[in-house]
Design an enzyme around this catalytic site. Structure first.
Site, PDB file in Angstrom:
ATOM      1  CG  HIS A 141      -9.661  15.925  -5.367  1.00 23.92           C
ATOM      2  ND1 HIS A 141      -8.667  15.872  -4.413  1.00 23.92           N
ATOM      3  CD2 HIS A 141     -10.208  14.670  -5.395  1.00 23.92           C
ATOM      4  CE1 HIS A 141      -8.621  14.664  -3.886  1.00 23.92           C
ATOM      5  NE2 HIS A 141      -9.530  13.914  -4.470  1.00 23.92           N
TER       6      HIS A 141
ATOM      7  CG  ASP B 297      -5.818  17.425  -3.690  1.00 22.82           C
ATOM      8  OD1 ASP B 297      -5.566  16.540  -4.545  1.00 22.82           O
ATOM      9  OD2 ASP B 297      -6.628  17.253  -2.762  1.00 22.82           O
TER      10      ASP B 297
ATOM     11  CG  ASN C 177      -9.130   7.829  -0.835  1.00 28.05           C
ATOM     12  OD1 ASN C 177      -8.659   7.246   0.141  1.00 28.05           O
ATOM     13  ND2 ASN C 177     -10.370   8.279  -0.864  1.00 28.05           N
TER      14      ASN C 177
END
Length: 246
Positions: free
Chosen positions: A69, A141, A162
Site C-alpha cells: 500500500h 498502488d 480510499n
C-alpha cells in the site's frame, strides 16, 4: 542561471481549493516558490513554466515501510533521489520537497495523514501553490494491475481506492488530474484484502517493483517536461506487455 517564480492562476474544472488557516508550513521563508517559473531565453523573451504537484499515497511510520500500500511513497523517494529534491519540509500535513525537473518547478509530497485522509494534504498543497488540476499527479498502488506494471492516465475515477477518493473529495469531486498507478496484483485465494495491502513484497515481487520505480521516475520526467502526448500511450502499451515473452 537564476530562476524567477511568479503566480499563475489555476485552470480547468475551476475548483475552490480550501485554504486552511493552519496550513502555513514550518521553515518556509526560503521555500516560498509560487506557481510558475520564468526563465530568460537568448532572444530576451521569457518562457513560463506551470508547476507540478507530484503526490504519492501511503501510510507514515516504519510499520508500513515497504508494504504494497506504500508504493506511492516509494515512487516519491525514487524521484527525490534521482532529481536531487530533498524531502525536508513539513507543510499541510505532508512531507514535501521543492525543486525542479529540468526547468519545470515541482513539489514532491508524501501526505502524513494516513491513506484514507490523503486529500487533506493534497487539497491544501494544490491551493497554496495554485497548481492547476492538470498538473496534480497522484501516484498510488493499483490491485487491478499485475505486480510491477505501471499505468499513466490523464484522468480517471477513484476505482474504490480510499486514498484517491479522499483526494477527489478535497478537489471538489473533480477527477481531471493525472494518475500514475503502480500494479501490486490481487490477493491470492481468500486472503483478506487489508492484510494483502499491508504485506511486504516477496523477493521476486520486490525486484519487479524496484524496476517499476525506475521506469516510473522516467515516466514522471516525461510527463512533467512534455505533458500528455503520444509517448504516454506508447509507455502504457509497453507496460501492459512488459512480462509477455515473444
Amino acid at each position: 542561471m537564476s530562476m524567477l517564480y511568479s503566480l499563475s492562476p489555476a485552470k480547468s474544472c475551476t475548483v475552490p481549493y480550501p485554504r486552511c488557516p493552519c496550513s502555513h508550513p514550518r521553515h518556509l521563508a526560503p521555500l516560498r516558490i509560487r506557481a510558475s517559473a520564468s526563465l530568460p531565453e537568448p532572444n530576451g523573451a521569457k518562457v513560463e513554466y506551470t508547476p507540478w504537484l507530484v503526490a504519492g499515497l501511503g501510510n507514515p511510520g516504519n510499520k508500513y515501510h515497504g508494504t504494497r500500500h506504500n508504493v506511492g511513497f516509494e515512487m516519491i523517494d525514487q524521484i527525490s533521489q534521482e532529481e536531487g529534491i530533498l524531502l525536508n519540509t513539513i507543510q499541510s500535513k505532508a512531507l514535501i520537497g521543492i525543486g525542479s525537473i529540468g526547468e519545470v518547478p515541482v513539489v514532491l509530497a508524501k501526505p502524513q495523514t494516513y491513506m484514507n485522509f490523503s486529500g487533506e494534504s493534497v487539497g491544501q498543497l494544490a491551493a497554496y501553490y495554485q497548481v492547476p488540476l492538470r498538473h496534480i499527479l497522484l501516484v498510488h498502488d493499483e490491485m487491478s494491475l499485475p505486480n510491477g506494471v505501471l499505468r499513466l492516465k490523464p484522468k480517471r475515477g477513484h476505482g474504490h481506492h480510499n486514498g484517491v477518493k479522499s483526494v477527489m473529495e478535497h478537489l471538489d469531486g473533480c477527477h481531471q488530474f493525472p494518475r500514475l498507478c503502480i500494479g501490486i496484483g490481487n490477493p491470492p485465494g481468500a486472503m483478506d484484502m487489508k492484510a494483502f495491502l499491508l504485506q511486504k513484497f516477496s523477493e521476486t515481487e520486490r525486484k519487479q517493483v524496484d524496476e517499476a520505480l525506475k521506469e516510473g521516475a522516467e515516466a514522471v520526467r516525461m510527463l512533467v517536461r512534455e505533458g500528455v502526448g503520444s509517448r504516454l500511450s506508447r509507455f502504457n502499451i509497453g507496460q501492459k506487455y512488459k512480462y509477455h515473452k515473444v
